[in-house]
Design an enzyme around this catalytic site. Structure first.
Site, mmCIF file in Angstrom:
data_model
loop_
_atom_site.group_PDB
_atom_site.id
_atom_site.type_symbol
_atom_site.label_atom_id
_atom_site.label_comp_id
_atom_site.label_asym_id
_atom_site.label_seq_id
_atom_site.Cartn_x
_atom_site.Cartn_y
_atom_site.Cartn_z
ATOM 1 N N ASP A 197 0.831 -1.197 0.000
ATOM 2 C CA ASP A 197 0.000 0.000 0.000
ATOM 3 C C ASP A 197 0.870 1.253 0.000
ATOM 4 O O ASP A 197 1.904 1.308 0.668
ATOM 5 C CB ASP A 197 -0.875 -0.029 1.261
ATOM 6 C CG ASP A 197 -1.903 1.075 1.295
ATOM 7 O OD1 ASP A 197 -2.785 1.095 0.429
ATOM 8 O OD2 ASP A 197 -1.829 1.928 2.208
ATOM 9 N N GLU A 224 15.212 -14.830 -0.484
ATOM 10 C CA GLU A 224 15.682 -15.904 0.397
ATOM 11 C C GLU A 224 14.746 -17.115 0.352
ATOM 12 O O GLU A 224 15.125 -18.218 0.776
ATOM 13 C CB GLU A 224 15.765 -15.412 1.841
ATOM 14 C CG GLU A 224 16.783 -14.304 2.091
ATOM 15 C CD GLU A 224 16.636 -13.719 3.484
ATOM 16 O OE1 GLU A 224 15.846 -14.276 4.286
ATOM 17 O OE2 GLU A 224 17.296 -12.699 3.772
#
Length: 574
Positions: free
Chosen positions: A225, A289
């Site tokens: 957002d 990751e």
């Protein structure tokens, strides 16, 4: 001309593919606004268990992923975009166990899960902000937010002249424990949504942990957002928006007129600062990751598109919402310009273009495309608004526009209920409205409630099957039975079946990984292109257009002979 439906194939998200064909590059992503999707608890507010129960209908629709608007702990002063705890579910929507069950069910059905992250600000109820209010000026707790001394002889004036997205000043003054006036804090949105200070390393550390909390639970990505916010220009200089720039900006659609419609205006000191890119490069390392092609999607109101493309460079976000496309008028020249501009800009940095026509912040496109007067983004539309829509025209154009959009290469976003052809709800009683925009402008702007009304599932059920109790947090129109999902499912020519057919064909013909070849000879008000083996013709003019010889795969409205009527789109194979 025969209309031919394809055979359904395997779900395109069922397996990972090589670089360049990752799932998110061509995905159709369905936005769920949780409080308005499905209510299993019977309190009249949608919840996570309600979503889980309705997931098979989304598989049947043919989407690849769902994006969930915020369901975190929140006082709900701005429908969950005021977060009080980023790592727990608000009891209004259920529990973390409910979320895990939803995610497991979605993944079992081949659907990806994207959650909404709100990093620009927290709720004023968040423990971080409560600690800041209790702490002394200059404390480490206050340094997490944008606290500043006031101006004027006694600090009685705000630090600068910035205006809130929702109307009124962007600063609120605090009161000290002894009752004397204190410092001011910045809130680009509501006064209950204080802005975090993203120059503070502590804030960055907290959000890395928040990302990992949800990634460890298995989410497939984040919609971010106000992704053009967070960093403010040093010194927080005064800024006055252009007088004709409208009223809203930032997190809600159209809330940033300076970066939506005025390409020659200076960049406001609170949006689109270069420092945001350092944040997203850091976040990208966190996502990388994890296996499974986890994604970030930017809600960034930035123009021109060449500038927006900076948000989706290879080491930053994966996608950015294409608000330039959403705001484009239903006119051939404008559509061709924005499609070309989008493909050029995003391709230049190796990202897919995205396409979107509706979301929880804008007037639904089945209404917006038939308004008869200007309607600045963020104002909404109500019974006293000028330029009331022509409903039949709006639905016809919405179907044509959706058919055109779903044939474009890249990734597409759908907003819950648009597959039913839902219009904006205009006649909401004033006493029912909840959008902060309505209250902060003293009723001058209707805001976004009209696109957030709970959607209809069953024509003959109380609250159209939205809630087990028949309750609904916003009143639903009395005439929605014909547009309910069960009234359209399997009905040839219904809007639901149009979407199902378009999504099936999109998958069968691999249109998301295709390329555009514009077709000449149709006139400037006709959008005609070839994407792979499919020819798409959309008539935005007011006169019929003769179609070429070929087999019709899809039509947004009934065809009469070999002519394409105004406000109609077809897909064909020659």
């Amino acid at each position: 001309m025969d209309i031919v439906a394809p055979a359904r194939g395997e779900d395109p998200t069922s397996a990972l593919v090589a670089t360049g064909r990752e799932w998110w590059r061509n995905a159709v992503i369905y936005q769920i606004y949780p409080r308005s999707f499905a209510d299993a608890s019977g309190d009249g507010i949608g919840d996570l268990r309600g979503i889980t129960a309705r997931l098979p209908s989304l598989v049947e629709l043919g989407v690849d992923a769902i994006w969930l608007s915020p369901f975190f702990v929140s006082p709900q002063r701005d429908a969950g975009y005021d977060v009080a705890d980023y790592c727990d579910v608000d009891p209004l929507f259920g529990t973390l166990d409910d979320f895990d069950a939803l995610e497991d069910a979605a993944h079992a059905l081949g659907l990806k899960i994207i959650v909404d992250l709100v990093p620009n600000h927290t709720s004023s109820d968040h423990a971080w902000f409560r600690a800041a209010l209790d702490a002394a000026e200059g404390s480490v707790e206050r340094a997490r937010y944008m606290f500043r001394d006031g101006t004027g002889e006694g600090g009685e004036l705000p630090p600068n002249n910035w205006e809130s997205v929702f109307g009124g000043p962007a600063w609120t003054r605090t009161t000290n424990t002894d009752g004397t006036p204190g410092q001011w804090y910045l809130h680009l949105f509501d006064s209950t949504q204080p802005d975090l200070d993203w120059e503070n390393p502590w804030v960055r550390d907290q959000f890395r942990d928040i990302l990992r909390f949800w990634l460890d639970r298995g989410v497939d990505g984040f919609r971010v957002d106000v992704a053009h916010g967070m960093i403010k220009e040093a010194g927080l200089p005064d800024y006055t928006a252009p007088a004709d720039s409208g009223s809203m900006g930032g997190g809600a659609v159209g809330l940033e007129p300076e970066i939506g419609t005025h390409l020659d205006a200076p960049t406001p000191p609170y949006w689109a600062q270069d420092g945001v890119h350092e944040i997203y490069r850091d976040w990208r390392q966190v996502l990388d990751e994890y296996d499974g092609n986890r994604v970030m999607v930017a809600e960034a109101w930035v123009e021109p598109l060449s500038k927006l493309a900076r948000w989706v460079r290879p080491d930053e976000m994966h996608q950015a919402f294409n608000f330039s496309y959403l705001e484009t008028s239903w006119a051939g020249p404008a559509i061709r310009r924005v499609v070309d501009g989008s493909l050029d800009a995003f391709t230049s940095v190796g990202a897919p273009s995205t396409w979107v026509l509706s979301n929880h912040d804008v007037v639904r496109h089945a209404t917006r495309l038939a308004l008869t007067a200007d309607n600045p983004q963020g104002h909404g539309i109500g019974p006293k608004s000028p330029g009331q829509p022509i409903p039949e025209l709006g639905l016809r154009r919405a179907r044509a526009a959706s058919a055109l959009m779903l044939a474009l290469p890249g990734s597409a976003y759908l907003y819950q209920g648009e597959e039913l052809g839902l219009p904006e709800v205009i006649d909401l009683p004033d006493r029912s409205r909840e959008d902060p925009t309505w209250f902060r402008t003293n009723g001058e702007r209707y805001g976004r409630d009209g696109c957030r009304v709970p959607i209809p599932w069953e024509a003959d059920a109380a609250s159209y099957g939205f809630s087990t109790s028949g309750k609904s947090w916003l009143p639903q129109p009395a005439d929605w039975a014909p547009v309910s999902r069960d009234a359209q499912l399997g009905v040839t020519g219904s809007t639901l079946e149009l979407y199902r057919l378009a999504l099936a064909l999109r998958h069968e013909h691999d249109l998301g990984f295709g390329a555009i070849e514009w077709l000449p000879g149709y006139g400037e008000n006709v959008v005609a292109f070839r994407n792979g083996s499919v020819t798409v013709i959309a008539n935005t003019s007011d006169v019929p257009v003769e179609l070429p010889v070929g087999r019709v795969l899809l039509s947004s409205a009934d065809l009469h002979g070999s002519a394409l009527a105004p406000d109609q789109t077809v897909w064909m194979r020659s």
